[in-house]
Design a protein around this motif. Structure first.
Motif, PDB file in Angstrom:
ATOM      1  N   SER A  49      41.626  27.278  31.401  1.00 21.09           N
ATOM      2  CA  SER A  49      42.879  26.575  31.146  1.00 21.09           C
ATOM      3  C   SER A  49      43.303  25.799  32.385  1.00 21.09           C
ATOM      4  N   TRP A  50      43.605  24.537  32.193  1.00 21.41           N
ATOM      5  CA  TRP A  50      44.150  23.689  33.253  1.00 21.41           C
ATOM      6  C   TRP A  50      45.643  23.557  32.971  1.00 21.41           C
ATOM      7  N   ILE A  51      46.467  24.225  33.764  1.00 16.29           N
ATOM      8  CA  ILE A  51      47.908  24.284  33.523  1.00 16.29           C
ATOM      9  C   ILE A  51      48.554  23.118  34.262  1.00 16.29           C
ATOM     10  N   LEU A  52      48.846  22.046  33.544  1.00 18.19           N
ATOM     11  CA  LEU A  52      49.396  20.852  34.184  1.00 18.19           C
ATOM     12  C   LEU A  52      50.867  21.032  34.538  1.00 18.19           C
ATOM     13  N   THR A  53      51.626  21.715  33.661  1.00 13.53           N
ATOM     14  CA  THR A  53      53.017  22.043  33.973  1.00 13.53           C
ATOM     15  C   THR A  53      53.267  23.483  33.543  1.00 13.53           C
ATOM     16  N   GLY A  54      54.149  24.163  34.259  1.00 12.62           N
ATOM     17  CA  GLY A  54      54.466  25.547  33.946  1.00 12.62           C
ATOM     18  C   GLY A  54      54.107  26.470  35.097  1.00 12.62           C
ATOM     19  N   ARG A  55      54.795  27.596  35.147  1.00 12.02           N
ATOM     20  CA  ARG A  55      54.570  28.592  36.191  1.00 12.02           C
ATOM     21  C   ARG A  55      54.459  29.978  35.580  1.00 12.02           C
ATOM     22  N   GLY A  56      53.740  30.847  36.246  1.00  9.73           N
ATOM     23  CA  GLY A  56      53.610  32.219  35.769  1.00  9.73           C
ATOM     24  C   GLY A  56      52.693  32.996  36.673  1.00  9.73           C
ATOM     25  N   ARG A  57      51.965  33.932  36.087  1.00  6.86           N
ATOM     26  CA  ARG A  57      51.032  34.706  36.883  1.00  6.86           C
ATOM     27  C   ARG A  57      49.865  35.154  36.013  1.00  6.86           C
ATOM     28  N   PHE A  58      48.761  35.431  36.684  1.00  7.40           N
ATOM     29  CA  PHE A  58      47.560  35.901  36.023  1.00  7.40           C
ATOM     30  C   PHE A  58      47.101  37.154  36.746  1.00  7.40           C
ATOM     31  N   VAL A  59      46.799  38.185  35.980  1.00  3.77           N
ATOM     32  CA  VAL A  59      46.338  39.455  36.551  1.00  3.77           C
ATOM     33  C   VAL A  59      44.937  39.726  36.034  1.00  3.77           C
ATOM     34  N   GLU A  60      43.982  39.892  36.948  1.00  2.16           N
ATOM     35  CA  GLU A  60      42.614  40.246  36.572  1.00  2.16           C
ATOM     36  C   GLU A  60      42.226  41.507  37.318  1.00  2.16           C
ATOM     37  N   SER A  61      41.875  42.540  36.559  1.00  2.63           N
ATOM     38  CA  SER A  61      41.458  43.816  37.142  1.00  2.63           C
ATOM     39  C   SER A  61      42.456  44.323  38.175  1.00  2.63           C
ATOM     40  N   GLY A  62      43.748  44.161  37.875  1.00  2.00           N
ATOM     41  CA  GLY A  62      44.807  44.676  38.723  1.00  2.00           C
ATOM     42  C   GLY A  62      45.246  43.765  39.841  1.00  2.00           C
ATOM     43  N   ARG A  63      44.558  42.662  40.075  1.00  2.00           N
ATOM     44  CA  ARG A  63      44.923  41.730  41.151  1.00  2.00           C
ATOM     45  C   ARG A  63      45.751  40.589  40.583  1.00  2.00           C
ATOM     46  N   ILE A  64      46.840  40.252  41.290  1.00  2.00           N
ATOM     47  CA  ILE A  64      47.825  39.285  40.798  1.00  2.00           C
ATOM     48  C   ILE A  64      47.600  37.929  41.465  1.00  2.00           C
ATOM     49  N   TYR A  65      47.582  36.883  40.637  1.00  2.00           N
ATOM     50  CA  TYR A  65      47.467  35.510  41.115  1.00  2.00           C
ATOM     51  C   TYR A  65      48.629  34.703  40.537  1.00  2.00           C
ATOM     52  N   GLN A  66      49.283  33.914  41.379  1.00  2.00           N
ATOM     53  CA  GLN A  66      50.382  33.079  40.921  1.00  2.00           C
ATOM     54  C   GLN A  66      49.842  31.798  40.282  1.00  2.00           C
ATOM     55  N   LEU A  67      50.474  31.392  39.194  1.00  2.00           N
ATOM     56  CA  LEU A  67      50.110  30.156  38.506  1.00  2.00           C
ATOM     57  C   LEU A  67      51.184  29.112  38.776  1.00  2.00           C
ATOM     58  N   GLU A  68      50.760  27.979  39.256  1.00  2.00           N
ATOM     59  CA  GLU A  68      51.650  26.859  39.561  1.00  2.00           C
ATOM     60  C   GLU A  68      51.191  25.638  38.780  1.00  2.00           C
ATOM     61  N   PRO A  69      52.034  24.600  38.690  1.00  4.14           N
ATOM     62  CA  PRO A  69      51.561  23.364  38.056  1.00  4.14           C
ATOM     63  C   PRO A  69      50.251  22.892  38.679  1.00  4.14           C
ATOM     64  N   ARG A  70      49.310  22.525  37.821  1.00  2.66           N
ATOM     65  CA  ARG A  70      47.980  22.046  38.174  1.00  2.66           C
ATOM     66  C   ARG A  70      47.060  23.163  38.670  1.00  2.66           C
ATOM     67  N   SER A  71      47.346  24.384  38.239  1.00  3.43           N
ATOM     68  CA  SER A  71      46.415  25.490  38.474  1.00  3.43           C
ATOM     69  C   SER A  71      45.364  25.507  37.374  1.00  3.43           C
ATOM     70  N   VAL A  72      44.195  26.007  37.710  1.00  2.00           N
ATOM     71  CA  VAL A  72      43.158  26.292  36.718  1.00  2.00           C
ATOM     72  C   VAL A  72      42.999  27.802  36.650  1.00  2.00           C
ATOM     73  N   CYS A  73      43.002  28.343  35.447  1.00  3.75           N
ATOM     74  CA  CYS A  73      42.875  29.781  35.231  1.00  3.75           C
ATOM     75  C   CYS A  73      41.622  30.054  34.401  1.00  3.75           C
TER      76      CYS A  73
END
Length: 277
Positions: A49-73
């Motif tokens: 996913s290429w997140i062009l607008t929007g904010r949030g977070r992604f958790v993989e195997s217990g590790r937290i990553y912040q999602l910002e505009p123009r993040s790729v998840c």
């Protein structure tokens, strides 16, 4: 084609294309409400996913990553993950592949298993053009010809996931240094510098010397800089100081506060209260 990403964002419309014969999906998703996704044993997929607008977070195997505009998840199958997007307008470009495809792609793209799942600040109208062209090709595909698009799918995955950058100039050591830099940019990683060097198949002394020569900064200082920059962003967004310290791998709040103050010239609390100035 669009001349800028902002031009696309201002004119974006939802569109979802699926090839039923193999369950490949490719779409533009626009939502106004919060989103929560998690993997399940019955619906696990491989999604970029290429997140062009929007904010949030992604958790993989217990590790937290912040999602910002123009993040790729990258949502890999066989991993425990959760995706959350906060309330507000979110525009996402996504490639959705069945989980059964992942072993083939990871074999053809060996770096896929090792890269971190969130890549920040991804821009470039060339990537947008490639996505839109791939979406058109999939819309016209059928059971007989969809596998002819394998090369295009691989090319897009390599570019959107940052693997093309990782491969660099194919000059041996420079490629390893690019790989090391990407690992150092994973601000939640608990790998030591020696472990990073080992993952890049080079002695730690070569990493330390080569990194400083190539980038003008030691690996340790570069990692600290990345973590402090992430801490600044998190403080401004309102994340608690204790949570930031834990997420970024500091021993405790006091260690984080001391390191932040040394680097920035003011405490985390003061930095937050002054709005990041």
């Amino acid at each position: 084609m669009f001349t800028t990403l902002n031009d696309f964002v201002n004119n974006a419309q939802s569109k979802y294309v699926i090839v039923p014969s193999c369950r490949i999906g490719c779409g533009i998703s626009i939502t106004e409400k919060p989103i929560f996704r998690t993997n399940t044993a019955t619906s696990d997929t491989f999604v970029l996913s290429w997140i062009l607008t929007g904010r949030g977070r992604f958790v993989e195997s217990g590790r937290i990553y912040q999602l910002e505009p123009r993040s790729v998840c990258i949502r890999r199958p066989m991993c425990d993950w959760q995706l959350t997007l906060d309330e507000g307008r979110s525009i996402r470009l996504f490639l959705d592949l069945p989980a059964e495809f992942y072993p083939t792609f990871s074999m053809l793209i060996p770096e896929l298993d090792g890269i971190i799942p969130v890549r920040g600040d991804v821009s470039g109208v060339e990537l947008l053009d490639e996505f839109l062209e791939l979406q058109c090709e999939l819309e016209a595909a059928n059971a007989e010809n969809v596998y002819c698009l394998l090369g295009q799918l691989i090319h897009y995955i390599i570019n959107i996931a940052g693997i093309a950058r990782l491969r660099g100039s194919r000059g041996g050591t420079p490629d390893k240094l690019i790989q090391a830099r990407m690992l150092l940019e994973d601000v939640t990683s608990r790998l030591t510098l020696e472990e990073i060097a080992a993952r890049c198949s080079m002695p730690y002394s070569s990493l330390r010397r080569g990194f400083a020569e190539k980038y003008g900064i030691s690996p340790g200082r570069y990692r600290t800089s990345c973590r402090i920059n992430e801490a600044k962003r998190a403080l401004i967004s309102g994340e608690p100081i204790s949570s930031i310290a834990e997420r970024l791998g500091f021993a405790d709040v006091y260690t984080f506060t001391h390191r932040f103050s040394d680097e920035v010239g003011k405490s985390p609390a003061r930095f937050r209260d002054e709005g990041g100035d």
